[in-house]
Design a protein around this motif. Structure first.
Motif, PDB file in Angstrom:
ATOM      1  N   LYS A  34     -25.428  18.740   3.382  1.00  0.00           N
ATOM      2  CA  LYS A  34     -26.784  19.306   3.470  1.00  0.00           C
ATOM      3  C   LYS A  34     -27.789  18.259   3.978  1.00  0.00           C
ATOM      4  O   LYS A  34     -28.898  18.129   3.476  1.00  0.00           O
ATOM      5  N   GLY A  35     -27.342  17.503   4.958  1.00  0.00           N
ATOM      6  CA  GLY A  35     -28.238  16.561   5.623  1.00  0.00           C
ATOM      7  C   GLY A  35     -28.353  15.210   4.932  1.00  0.00           C
ATOM      8  O   GLY A  35     -29.050  14.316   5.421  1.00  0.00           O
ATOM      9  N   LYS A  36     -27.684  15.042   3.789  1.00  0.00           N
ATOM     10  CA  LYS A  36     -27.755  13.738   3.103  1.00  0.00           C
ATOM     11  C   LYS A  36     -27.131  12.661   3.999  1.00  0.00           C
ATOM     12  O   LYS A  36     -27.637  11.556   4.119  1.00  0.00           O
ATOM     13  N   GLU A  37     -26.000  13.009   4.594  1.00  0.00           N
ATOM     14  CA  GLU A  37     -25.408  12.133   5.620  1.00  0.00           C
ATOM     15  C   GLU A  37     -25.774  12.751   6.963  1.00  0.00           C
ATOM     16  O   GLU A  37     -25.487  13.930   7.203  1.00  0.00           O
ATOM     17  N   ILE A  38     -26.386  11.964   7.833  1.00  0.00           N
ATOM     18  CA  ILE A  38     -26.859  12.500   9.114  1.00  0.00           C
ATOM     19  C   ILE A  38     -25.690  12.845  10.028  1.00  0.00           C
ATOM     20  O   ILE A  38     -25.703  13.824  10.753  1.00  0.00           O
ATOM     21  N   GLY A  39     -24.660  12.031   9.979  1.00  0.00           N
ATOM     22  CA  GLY A  39     -23.464  12.344  10.765  1.00  0.00           C
ATOM     23  C   GLY A  39     -23.530  11.815  12.183  1.00  0.00           C
ATOM     24  O   GLY A  39     -24.437  11.075  12.552  1.00  0.00           O
ATOM     25  N   ARG A  40     -22.562  12.284  12.989  1.00  0.00           N
ATOM     26  CA  ARG A  40     -22.200  11.590  14.210  1.00  0.00           C
ATOM     27  C   ARG A  40     -22.737  12.185  15.503  1.00  0.00           C
ATOM     28  O   ARG A  40     -22.385  11.724  16.584  1.00  0.00           O
ATOM     29  N   ASP A  41     -23.610  13.195  15.405  1.00  0.00           N
ATOM     30  CA  ASP A  41     -24.080  13.819  16.649  1.00  0.00           C
ATOM     31  C   ASP A  41     -24.851  12.839  17.543  1.00  0.00           C
ATOM     32  O   ASP A  41     -24.822  12.962  18.766  1.00  0.00           O
ATOM     33  N   GLY A  42     -25.500  11.868  16.931  1.00  0.00           N
ATOM     34  CA  GLY A  42     -26.358  10.945  17.694  1.00  0.00           C
ATOM     35  C   GLY A  42     -25.612  10.135  18.745  1.00  0.00           C
ATOM     36  O   GLY A  42     -26.199   9.700  19.737  1.00  0.00           O
ATOM     37  N   CYS A  43     -24.315   9.931  18.544  1.00  0.00           N
ATOM     38  CA  CYS A  43     -23.551   9.141  19.531  1.00  0.00           C
ATOM     39  C   CYS A  43     -22.786  10.051  20.487  1.00  0.00           C
ATOM     40  O   CYS A  43     -22.010   9.558  21.304  1.00  0.00           O
ATOM     41  N   ARG A  44     -22.985  11.366  20.363  1.00  0.00           N
ATOM     42  CA  ARG A  44     -22.171  12.320  21.126  1.00  0.00           C
ATOM     43  C   ARG A  44     -22.961  13.076  22.193  1.00  0.00           C
ATOM     44  O   ARG A  44     -22.496  14.073  22.730  1.00  0.00           O
ATOM     45  N   VAL A  45     -24.151  12.612  22.461  1.00  0.00           N
ATOM     46  CA  VAL A  45     -25.060  13.320  23.373  1.00  0.00           C
ATOM     47  C   VAL A  45     -24.550  13.204  24.820  1.00  0.00           C
ATOM     48  O   VAL A  45     -24.045  12.155  25.210  1.00  0.00           O
ATOM     49  N   PRO A  46     -24.682  14.280  25.617  1.00  0.00           N
ATOM     50  CA  PRO A  46     -24.227  14.224  27.020  1.00  0.00           C
ATOM     51  C   PRO A  46     -24.800  13.046  27.818  1.00  0.00           C
ATOM     52  O   PRO A  46     -25.966  12.678  27.683  1.00  0.00           O
ATOM     53  N   ILE A  47     -23.939  12.525  28.657  1.00  0.00           N
ATOM     54  CA  ILE A  47     -24.207  11.292  29.422  1.00  0.00           C
ATOM     55  C   ILE A  47     -25.237  11.544  30.539  1.00  0.00           C
ATOM     56  O   ILE A  47     -25.153  12.544  31.250  1.00  0.00           O
ATOM     57  N   PRO A  48     -26.183  10.624  30.715  1.00  0.00           N
ATOM     58  CA  PRO A  48     -27.123  10.730  31.845  1.00  0.00           C
ATOM     59  C   PRO A  48     -26.550  10.082  33.111  1.00  0.00           C
ATOM     60  O   PRO A  48     -26.218   8.903  33.121  1.00  0.00           O
ATOM     61  N   TRP A  49     -26.411  10.881  34.145  1.00  0.00           N
ATOM     62  CA  TRP A  49     -25.883  10.360  35.415  1.00  0.00           C
ATOM     63  C   TRP A  49     -26.994  10.122  36.443  1.00  0.00           C
ATOM     64  O   TRP A  49     -26.923   9.205  37.239  1.00  0.00           O
ATOM     65  N   GLN A  50     -27.994  11.024  36.417  1.00  0.00           N
ATOM     66  CA  GLN A  50     -29.063  10.953  37.430  1.00  0.00           C
ATOM     67  C   GLN A  50     -30.387  11.220  36.743  1.00  0.00           C
ATOM     68  O   GLN A  50     -30.530  12.254  36.073  1.00  0.00           O
ATOM     69  N   LYS A  51     -31.361  10.331  36.975  1.00  0.00           N
ATOM     70  CA  LYS A  51     -32.626  10.472  36.246  1.00  0.00           C
ATOM     71  C   LYS A  51     -33.360  11.776  36.593  1.00  0.00           C
ATOM     72  O   LYS A  51     -33.871  12.451  35.707  1.00  0.00           O
ATOM     73  N   ASP A  52     -33.417  12.088  37.883  1.00  0.00           N
ATOM     74  CA  ASP A  52     -34.240  13.234  38.285  1.00  0.00           C
ATOM     75  C   ASP A  52     -33.392  14.437  38.632  1.00  0.00           C
ATOM     76  O   ASP A  52     -33.475  14.970  39.738  1.00  0.00           O
ATOM     77  N   ALA A  53     -32.559  14.861  37.711  1.00  0.00           N
ATOM     78  CA  ALA A  53     -31.714  16.039  37.958  1.00  0.00           C
ATOM     79  C   ALA A  53     -31.670  16.843  36.665  1.00  0.00           C
ATOM     80  O   ALA A  53     -31.894  16.294  35.583  1.00  0.00           O
ATOM     81  N   PRO A  54     -31.376  18.147  36.781  1.00  0.00           N
ATOM     82  CA  PRO A  54     -31.240  18.938  35.556  1.00  0.00           C
ATOM     83  C   PRO A  54     -30.176  18.313  34.654  1.00  0.00           C
ATOM     84  O   PRO A  54     -29.169  17.805  35.155  1.00  0.00           O
ATOM     85  N   SER A  55     -30.377  18.346  33.388  1.00  0.00           N
ATOM     86  CA  SER A  55     -29.503  17.741  32.358  1.00  0.00           C
ATOM     87  C   SER A  55     -29.128  16.296  32.717  1.00  0.00           C
ATOM     88  O   SER A  55     -28.056  15.825  32.370  1.00  0.00           O
ATOM     89  N   LEU A  56     -30.054  15.620  33.391  1.00  0.00           N
ATOM     90  CA  LEU A  56     -29.846  14.218  33.812  1.00  0.00           C
ATOM     91  C   LEU A  56     -28.520  14.061  34.553  1.00  0.00           C
ATOM     92  O   LEU A  56     -27.825  13.057  34.420  1.00  0.00           O
ATOM     93  N   GLY A  57     -28.165  15.115  35.316  1.00  0.00           N
ATOM     94  CA  GLY A  57     -26.963  15.033  36.146  1.00  0.00           C
ATOM     95  C   GLY A  57     -25.678  15.281  35.390  1.00  0.00           C
ATOM     96  O   GLY A  57     -24.593  15.212  35.971  1.00  0.00           O
ATOM     97  N   PHE A  58     -25.777  15.610  34.095  1.00  0.00           N
ATOM     98  CA  PHE A  58     -24.567  15.896  33.304  1.00  0.00           C
ATOM     99  C   PHE A  58     -23.846  17.115  33.868  1.00  0.00           C
ATOM    100  O   PHE A  58     -22.616  17.163  33.956  1.00  0.00           O
ATOM    101  N   GLY A  59     -24.619  18.119  34.261  1.00  0.00           N
ATOM    102  CA  GLY A  59     -24.062  19.332  34.857  1.00  0.00           C
ATOM    103  C   GLY A  59     -25.065  19.926  35.826  1.00  0.00           C
ATOM    104  O   GLY A  59     -26.155  19.379  36.002  1.00  0.00           O
ATOM    105  N   PRO A  60     -24.710  21.064  36.423  1.00  0.00           N
ATOM    106  CA  PRO A  60     -25.588  21.651  37.437  1.00  0.00           C
ATOM    107  C   PRO A  60     -26.786  22.408  36.856  1.00  0.00           C
ATOM    108  O   PRO A  60     -27.646  22.862  37.607  1.00  0.00           O
ATOM    109  N   THR A  61     -26.837  22.588  35.544  1.00  0.00           N
ATOM    110  CA  THR A  61     -27.949  23.333  34.945  1.00  0.00           C
ATOM    111  C   THR A  61     -28.671  22.444  33.929  1.00  0.00           C
ATOM    112  O   THR A  61     -28.278  21.306  33.694  1.00  0.00           O
TER     113      THR A  61
END
Ligand code: NOJ
Length: 571
Positions: free
Chosen positions: A433-460
């Motif tokens: 119930k949120g006492k342990e924040i867990g591991r999502d913070g290190c699992r965020v999609p990778i930024p490939w391109q600064k000025d692209a949708p989803s930072l270039g992770f995908g086409p949207t």
């Protein structure tokens, strides 16, 4: 004792003897971990996939790694991001198809990259056909015997069979409803409710996993990273153990006995069997890598005896505090322990279960390392964390043995530390119930391109976890070809590591440096490299005549190694 053959230059006590120059690939490989959900999304649904990976494998070739390890991409309801497998012989539709996997492996091999897949033998998904059959078949059936079902305690059986906890928080047991609607038996799950533990005392399980190994080996896979390798066999009688379990640590205090669910001697029989299955595939070696949270190191290295696994993750290095004394101790004892069984040591600083080292090292030294960081927690110092992360990696990649990199660390990515709770998906967050924040913070999609949708992770614009605003500045296209960027630092380190044979080299302590400095000589295959990591508050001089090969940060104007900087030098 100083080595007289080294002409008085700063090499002293031998920590580890060099291996042969032609040592097997896995003895010195750098292996890059892809977390498939978050690396590259080809179809634009916000979740990474195999066609996305295949399209970007050239990037890894150019980075200079030897192999790729994939976190699970099998058919799964994704209750634990794929570590809950419903079918070990199929790919989840989120990630593609078996044909996509074959195409990915073929492209990787074309580029000279080995492919290691995750194997999850401790538990299946509750949606695996075996577990569904176990529910349907009822108490005492052979189907139930594939898992760890027990009657409950108390007059109505409404208390769990013992007091074990789940690693993700809460009870380690869940009660089922029998086919006739009555409250029934309980099953053990050391992780989420949706991850029932298999009963490895049942020979059918061993046979099935041998067949799964062969399925992937026949498709050309080069190895397996074995999830929870220390957990398969439980102590007979399942004795009570009322201690909270945590991912990678918790109960594993130095000197404490191992808990009854971990590190039972019989697990080694499993790995001996698997070793011979892999050996049957001949040269070049296919490998097994243990994820085993086992202490002390003398017990951990039992997993990499000559007839068992090839490598084991060295979490002691990852968990070391940022002090020269602790790092020196871990480096020395890790190599000593691995050498005692003839295995290479491994080194890792980040993975999908821990706060990224660029954030972790920006927290105060000496405190317990958090399992996730939220907006209301003390925030890491981002600049300090990055500086130390670059220094830590520069130290790590100078060490003999295998090294693991986690996607995005080559960009210096910090964790997402302000993700609102509503986005979090780690069962740890949900079960505590949120006492342990867990591991999502290190699992965020990778930024490939600064000025692209989803930072270039995908086409949207879609991303399954939100990307923090700062991620744009870390994107690949912001660092590619930029002198001094973290990406270029990693490329240089990997190239020099290869050129200087650091992976197979011997290691000595270097003399003449203060206590706050980790100073080592990697002998390579005859061309030595001096490695100086300065964790003290004062800049440190390199010996006269030393020439810097690569540095994790700028030196001072007069050529000294500043605080939180690591240098490789020839001398
Ligand atoms: C270890 C894996 O690395 C982690 O992500 C997973 O949650 C647990 N094992 C359970 O499979």
């Amino acid at each position: 004792m100083p080595d007289p053959t080294e002409s008085g230059r700063p090499a002293a006590d031998l920590i580890h003897a060099a291996g042969p120059a032609d040592a097997a690939w896995w003895r010195h490989a750098v292996i890059y971990q892809i977390y498939p959900r978050s690396w590259a999304d080809a179809d634009g649904d916000g979740i990474g996939d195999l066609p996305g990976v295949t399209a970007r494998l050239d990037y890894l070739k150019a980075l200079g790694v030897d192999a790729v390890w994939f976190s699970p991409f099998y058919k799964s309801p994704q209750a634990d991001a794929g570590y809950d497998v419903a079918d070990y012989r199929d790919i989840d539709g989120l990630f593609g198809t078996l044909a996509d996997a074959d195409a990915m492996v073929a492209r990787a091999h074309e580029l000279g990259l080995k492919v290691i897949v995750d194997l999850v033998p401790n538990h299946t998904s509750d949606e695996h056909e075996w577990f569904q059959a176990a529910l349907a078949a009822g108490p005492g059936s052979p189907e139930r015997d594939r898992y760890i079902f027990r009657d409950g305690k108390g007059p109505d059986g409404d208390l769990p069979p013992n007091d074990w906890h789940s690693v993700f928080g809460g009870d380690g047991w869940t009660r089922v409803t029998e086919a006739d609607g009555s409250p029934g038996q309980w099953y053990l799950h050391l992780f989420d409710t949706k991850q029932p533990d298999l009963n490895w005392d049942n020979p059918e399980i061993g046979d099935e996993f041998e067949s799964i190994l062969r399925f992937w080996l026949d498709r050309g896979i080069d190895g397996f990273r074995v999830d929870v390798a220390h957990g398969l066999i439980k102590e007979k009688g399942l004795p009570d153990y009322d201690v909270e379990l945590h991912i990678l640590d918790g109960e594993l205090k130095p000197g404490a006995p191992m808990p009854p669910m971990w590190d039972q001697d019989a697990v080694h029989d499993v790995y001996r069997r698997w070793h011979s299955v892999l050996a049957g595939y001949g040269e070049p070696d296919r490998i097994l890598v243990a994820e085993a949270w086992v202490r002390p190191q003398e017990r951990a290295v039992r997993y990499v005896r000559p007839d068992e696994m090839h490598q084991a993750f060295n979490f002691d290095f990852l968990k070391a505090q940022w002090t020269a004394a602790e790092l020196r101790e871990v480096i020395t004892s890790s190599l000593e322990a691995a050498d005692s069984v003839g295995a290479p040591s491994t080194w890792v600083l980040s993975n999908h279960d821990v706060v990224r080292h660029a954030s972790r090292l920006g927290l105060p030294v000496g405190e317990r390392q958090p399992n996730g960081i939220s907006a209301t927690d003390p925030q890491p110092d981002r600049a300090l964390g990055l500086r130390r992360a670059r220094a830590a990696t520069t130290l790590m990649l100078a060490l003999p043995g295998g090294a693991y990199l986690y996607q995005g660390e080559e960009l210096g990515l910090p964790d997402s530390t302000d993700m609102p709770g509503e986005f979090r998906q780690d069962p740890t967050f949900l079960r505590t119930k949120g006492k342990e924040i867990g591991r999502d913070g290190c699992r965020v999609p990778i930024p490939w391109q600064k000025d692209a949708p989803s930072l270039g992770f995908g086409p949207t614009e879609a991303t399954w976890l939100p990307q923090p605003a700062v991620y744009g500045d870390y994107a690949v296209d912001q660092q590619d070809g930029v002198e001094g960027s973290t990406l270029e630092l990693y490329r240089t380190l990997l190239r020099c590591r290869r050129e200087r044979d650091l992976g197979t080299g011997g290691l000595r302590a270097a003399e003449g440096f203060g206590d706050d400095v980790v100073a080592l000589v990697n002998t390579g295959q005859g061309v030595p490299t001096l490695v100086v990591a300065n964790l003290g508050s004062e800049p440190v001089a390199l010996p006269e005549g030393a020439t810097v090969v690569v540095a994790s940060g700028d030196l001072t104007d007069d050529g000294l190694v500043p605080t939180d900087t690591t240098v490789w030098a020839s001398f």
